[in-house]
Design an enzyme around this catalytic site. Sequence first.
Site, short mmCIF file in Angstrom:
data_model
loop_
_atom_site.label_atom_id
_atom_site.label_comp_id
_atom_site.label_asym_id
_atom_site.label_seq_id
_atom_site.Cartn_x
_atom_site.Cartn_y
_atom_site.Cartn_z
N LYS A 1 -33.48 107.03 -84.60
CA LYS A 1 -33.35 105.74 -84.05
C LYS A 1 -32.70 104.73 -85.08
CE LYS A 1 -34.27 102.15 -81.29
NZ LYS A 1 -32.96 101.76 -81.27
N LYS B 1 -28.23 106.20 -88.05
CA LYS B 1 -27.18 105.28 -88.22
C LYS B 1 -25.72 105.79 -87.71
CE LYS B 1 -27.41 100.73 -89.38
NZ LYS B 1 -28.52 99.92 -89.49
N ASP C 1 -26.20 96.37 -84.79
CA ASP C 1 -26.09 96.04 -86.38
C ASP C 1 -24.96 95.35 -86.61
OD1 ASP C 1 -27.29 97.01 -89.18
OD2 ASP C 1 -25.18 97.21 -89.39
N1 LIG Z 1 -29.30 93.26 -86.06
C1 LIG Z 1 -30.61 93.78 -86.68
O1 LIG Z 1 -31.51 94.08 -85.71
C2 LIG Z 1 -30.73 94.23 -87.95
C3 LIG Z 1 -29.70 94.16 -88.92
N2 LIG Z 1 -30.02 94.23 -90.21
C4 LIG Z 1 -29.13 94.01 -91.24
O2 LIG Z 1 -28.97 92.81 -91.44
C5 LIG Z 1 -27.51 92.48 -91.76
C6 LIG Z 1 -26.86 91.57 -90.85
O3 LIG Z 1 -26.93 92.12 -89.46
P1 LIG Z 1 -26.52 91.39 -88.36
O4 LIG Z 1 -27.01 89.87 -88.38
O5 LIG Z 1 -27.17 92.13 -87.19
O6 LIG Z 1 -24.86 91.48 -88.01
P2 LIG Z 1 -24.06 90.25 -87.70
O7 LIG Z 1 -22.75 91.12 -87.27
O8 LIG Z 1 -24.44 89.40 -86.37
O9 LIG Z 1 -23.77 89.38 -88.46
C7 LIG Z 1 -23.38 89.62 -89.86
C8 LIG Z 1 -23.23 88.65 -90.79
O10 LIG Z 1 -22.76 88.94 -92.06
C9 LIG Z 1 -21.51 88.47 -92.35
N3 LIG Z 1 -20.90 89.52 -93.33
C10 LIG Z 1 -20.53 90.89 -92.94
N4 LIG Z 1 -20.06 91.39 -93.93
C11 LIG Z 1 -19.95 90.18 -94.71
C12 LIG Z 1 -19.30 90.56 -96.05
N5 LIG Z 1 -18.75 91.60 -96.63
N6 LIG Z 1 -19.59 89.39 -97.02
C13 LIG Z 1 -20.03 88.29 -96.55
N7 LIG Z 1 -20.61 88.33 -95.22
C14 LIG Z 1 -20.37 89.30 -94.53
C15 LIG Z 1 -20.87 88.12 -91.40
O11 LIG Z 1 -19.98 87.19 -91.44
C16 LIG Z 1 -22.10 87.71 -90.22
O12 LIG Z 1 -22.25 86.52 -90.53
C17 LIG Z 1 -26.83 93.66 -92.01
O13 LIG Z 1 -27.05 94.21 -93.36
C18 LIG Z 1 -27.59 94.87 -91.01
O14 LIG Z 1 -27.68 96.12 -91.38
C19 LIG Z 1 -31.17 94.87 -90.57
C20 LIG Z 1 -32.08 95.11 -89.65
C21 LIG Z 1 -31.97 95.00 -88.39
O1 LIG Z 2 -33.18 98.40 -83.36
C1 LIG Z 2 -32.70 99.48 -83.96
O2 LIG Z 2 -32.79 100.48 -83.47
C2 LIG Z 2 -31.68 99.14 -85.15
C3 LIG Z 2 -32.14 98.31 -86.35
C4 LIG Z 2 -31.33 98.45 -87.61
O3 LIG Z 2 -30.14 99.21 -87.41
C5 LIG Z 2 -31.76 98.47 -88.67
O4 LIG Z 2 -33.05 98.12 -88.88
O5 LIG Z 2 -31.07 98.29 -89.69
#
Ligand SMILES: NC(=O)C1=CN([C@@H]2O[C@H](COP(=O)(O)OP(=O)(O)OC[C@H]3O[C@@H](n4cnc5c(N)ncnc54)[C@H](O)[C@@H]3O)[C@@H](O)[C@H]2O)C=CC1
Ligand SMILES: O=C(O)CCC(=O)C(=O)O
Length: 457
Positions: free
Chosen positions: A101, A137, A177
């Site tokens: 997952k 992942k 992600d």
């Molecule tokens: N979506 C989810 O449920 C989860 C996400 N994460 C983590 O949270 C973080 C954000 O993910 P999301 O919000 O889902 O993605 P998203 O694609 O919705 O947003 C990513 C954000 O980060 C910014 N970003 C990306 N690369 C960048 C960089 N090199 N420098 C500055 N800003 C940058 C983008 O402009 C955007 O605002 C990631 O590290 C991801 O792995 C962790 C757990 C769960």
């Molecule tokens: O909901 C999921 O399976 C992905 C969440 C995820 O990518 C993360 O926890 O970094």
Amino acid sequence: MAFTLALPVSSVSQYVQMFFDRLIAKNPGENEFHQAVKEVVETLVPCLERHPEYLSHRILERITEPDRIIQFRVTWQDDKGEIHVNKAYRVEFNNAIGPYKGGLRLHPSVNLGILKFLGFEQVLKNSLTTVPMGGAKGGSDFDPKGKSDWEVMRFCQAFMKELYRHIGANIDVPAGDIGVGGREIGYLFGEFKKLTHSWEGVLTGKGLAWGGSLIRPEATGYGATYFAEEMLNTRGDSLKGKTCAVSGSGNVAQYTVQKVNHFGGKVITLSDSNGTIVDKNGIDAEKLAYVLDLKNNRRGRIQEYADKFKCEYFEGMRPWFVKCDVAFPSATQNEVNKEEAQMLVDHGCFVVSEGANMPSTPDAVEVFLRNKILYGPGKAANAGGVATSGLEMAQNASFSSWGTEEVDMRLHTIMKRIHKTCVDTANEYGDPGNYVLGANIGGFIKVANSMIDQGIV
Ligand SMILES: NC(=O)C1=CN([C@@H]2O[C@H](COP(=O)(O)OP(=O)(O)OC[C@H]3O[C@@H](n4cnc5c(N)ncnc54)[C@H](O)[C@@H]3O)[C@@H](O)[C@H]2O)C=CC1
Ligand SMILES: O=C(O)CCC(=O)C(=O)O
């Protein structure tokens, strides 16, 4: 089983160092993976001293080597008919405690080392949730920025044409992600159904009308905020009245802002890869609605927020120079360095709750730990997203759907439980308040014991 080490070592620390040297030699150039493993194994030393069976069963060697890595080519056509080729991967890291997952990332920076770091973190994070899920992942170096909906759809369909053979509701369940949200999950799910002639909960983050769970889009941001509130509660404090800095402006950042507002805090920053906005008046519900439309529908840049609401914009800057009480790094890995961590602490920040995966560099983490601030590492603080994915899987498996309050209540309970695991484990190992140690040992033990129970596989 007896503690029979083949290597002539006199201490567990020495064993761990030799193990780590071998890991680097075996996985050259995978810097983020090295970083993630190093942080974990260093904090595991007291646990390994207490449990030599983990060494004799070679758990460190096994838990850091993915069960399998699928690498494939994705060929797709843009709107002009031009052909493009991307590299894609699924790293199925460990399924000792449940089906693989973890999310899919679409970003030009994606490479195997980054996906291995994310997959490894996911194994321990998923264990902390108490929902039975293994870790994985995947993703591709495809850049969704500037692509039309049609192009994104064609890419997702081409990606699934290979991935579908390797996944299933009880095998491996991908999700979103960076660069993968509701739109992409829809295209991926549609193609999976077409190819397999089956409807199953093979992806999470689905639309509400077709098997998705209420609160899944909100869950990571809500969870990181619940975790911050729990940490503050240990000092008789709360988010009420706190000034908060959030980085990113995507899924995690957006719902962190919403939940901080709900708790009576004030968020003054958001960012994207171009720069940071600072809105001293706070990002209220109306401004947040604008951000959601800007980022999720119009797919514009955060600078437009500053133009619209007449606040400051700092091109090329990250938010960590502002004065705040609480920081929520919610964009990407290694987005807080040592100097920025020191700046946060010097300006009075005393809580960091990581919405992103490994957003703080190792020397930034050291600054937080040395200053004894409340520092919640990503694998604990952002686990609410995957935990709620687990709740989506449970709903799909039982052909049911739960209401908003029920899912949110379960998410909140899970986050409190993760927090307690971190606190109790840190206390048990004699380092109270060290959430890094608490999360790493707390997540590791369950996976390690399950691997031992299941024999040498
Ligand atoms: N979506 C989810 O449920 C989860 C996400 N994460 C983590 O949270 C973080 C954000 O993910 P999301 O919000 O889902 O993605 P998203 O694609 O919705 O947003 C990513 C954000 O980060 C910014 N970003 C990306 N690369 C960048 C960089 N090199 N420098 C500055 N800003 C940058 C983008 O402009 C955007 O605002 C990631 O590290 C991801 O792995 C962790 C757990 C769960
Ligand atoms: O909901 C999921 O399976 C992905 C969440 C995820 O990518 C993360 O926890 O970094």
